[in-house]
Write a protein that holds these residues in place. Sequence first.
Motif, mmCIF file in Angstrom:
data_model
loop_
_atom_site.group_PDB
_atom_site.id
_atom_site.type_symbol
_atom_site.label_atom_id
_atom_site.label_comp_id
_atom_site.label_asym_id
_atom_site.label_seq_id
_atom_site.Cartn_x
_atom_site.Cartn_y
_atom_site.Cartn_z
ATOM 1 N N ALA A 36 0.289 -1.418 -0.352
ATOM 2 C CA ALA A 36 0.465 -0.297 -0.004
ATOM 3 C C ALA A 36 1.305 1.329 -0.206
ATOM 4 C CB ALA A 36 -0.999 -0.252 1.293
ATOM 5 N N PHE A 37 2.146 1.332 0.157
ATOM 6 C CA PHE A 37 3.121 1.982 0.477
ATOM 7 C C PHE A 37 3.949 2.413 -1.300
ATOM 8 C CE2 PHE A 37 1.782 1.315 4.623
ATOM 9 C CZ PHE A 37 1.618 2.400 5.135
ATOM 10 N N ASP A 127 15.734 -0.236 8.469
ATOM 11 C CA ASP A 127 14.625 0.718 8.066
ATOM 12 C C ASP A 127 12.974 -0.071 7.990
ATOM 13 O OD1 ASP A 127 15.563 -1.481 6.126
ATOM 14 O OD2 ASP A 127 14.921 -0.084 4.258
ATOM 15 N N ILE A 128 12.474 -0.828 9.134
ATOM 16 C CA ILE A 128 11.473 -1.428 8.677
ATOM 17 C C ILE A 128 10.528 0.229 8.862
ATOM 18 C CG2 ILE A 128 10.826 -1.481 11.491
ATOM 19 C CD1 ILE A 128 10.398 -4.199 11.335
ATOM 20 N N LEU A 129 10.655 1.370 8.958
ATOM 21 C CA LEU A 129 9.863 1.959 9.172
ATOM 22 C C LEU A 129 10.003 2.860 8.051
ATOM 23 C CD1 LEU A 129 9.463 3.109 12.997
ATOM 24 C CD2 LEU A 129 8.278 1.738 11.869
ATOM 25 N N ASN A 130 9.991 2.537 6.822
ATOM 26 C CA ASN A 130 10.285 3.984 5.982
ATOM 27 C C ASN A 130 10.980 2.833 4.751
ATOM 28 O OD1 ASN A 130 13.497 3.922 7.151
ATOM 29 N ND2 ASN A 130 13.922 5.462 5.626
ATOM 30 N N ASP A 131 10.582 1.738 4.483
ATOM 31 C CA ASP A 131 10.990 0.225 3.301
ATOM 32 C C ASP A 131 10.131 0.866 2.587
ATOM 33 O OD1 ASP A 131 9.215 -0.995 4.982
ATOM 34 O OD2 ASP A 131 10.716 -2.450 5.000
ATOM 35 N N ILE A 255 3.374 -0.649 15.290
ATOM 36 C CA ILE A 255 3.664 0.381 14.305
ATOM 37 C C ILE A 255 4.203 -0.167 13.030
ATOM 38 C CG2 ILE A 255 3.379 2.259 16.395
ATOM 39 C CD1 ILE A 255 6.018 2.641 15.819
ATOM 40 N N ASP A 256 4.483 0.952 12.351
ATOM 41 C CA ASP A 256 4.768 0.597 10.734
ATOM 42 C C ASP A 256 4.873 1.594 10.365
ATOM 43 O OD1 ASP A 256 6.309 -0.934 9.013
ATOM 44 O OD2 ASP A 256 3.980 -1.423 8.126
#
Length: 261
Positions: A36-37, A127-131, A255-256
């Motif tokens: 979705a990102f 980088d799990i929060l911005n991959d 959170i993600d």
Amino acid sequence: ACMRKSLLFIFLFFVQYSFGQQQFQLAAPLLKYNSAFFSGSTSLQMIFDQPGAEIYYTVNGKEPTRNDLLYKEPLIVTARTVVKAKTFGKDFLSSETSVVEFINAGKMIRQISFSKPNEKYTGNKTDILNDNIGGNTNFNNSEWLGYNNDTVEINIDLAKKETIHSVLISILQDENSWIFLPGQILVYYLDKQKTFLPAGKEIFFSESKSPKQCFAKEIIFSSKIKTDKLKLIMLPLKKIPDWHPGKGNHAWLFIDEIKVY
């Protein structure tokens, strides 16, 4: 007279059987996509394999009808978009709605550091929060970070100083598994004097049961700011609400992805 009553009964039974049969509901279409990102653009395929059935969809947030867009080929998405789709077919009830919100990449992030998660839900990437890979509604998915402590701190370093107006964070909501939205999210930015000042705040209420979902919350600032560093303070619920079987216990926070705009 008895014969006339019998014939009338048979006639009424036939009418009821012929015209009162229950219609079956179609299954919702399968929405197939990488994540979705996305950065730049992404593709969405809608799948439902039944002769005579058609998929209609919207990109304006409204429920689809037969008067909306008819799906014929994969959809190319280039901006933040909510896609809703339903299947329709003759002599069938229309399906439930399939929904996906596509979220485009924002400002370039150099790195994100964060409080240590619970050891069971740590993920395995720095980088799990911005991959650009979003977690699904399974909290055991390796894309989520899970917390059951009182405070979660997240520090965001942008690639350069940018004028920004909001921060978006993806949060899991699965109240059956004691995973709630946080009580509050506080956002701070680093100013010219190297001091963190308030930029925005969001307060959440969990007064009744909500559906299981991946919840993308954008916190919009009261005014635009220019900075290269942000700090998020997330406050999980210390007590699960009274309407929940786990009332009084500490809630979980998962959170993600984080985006800056």
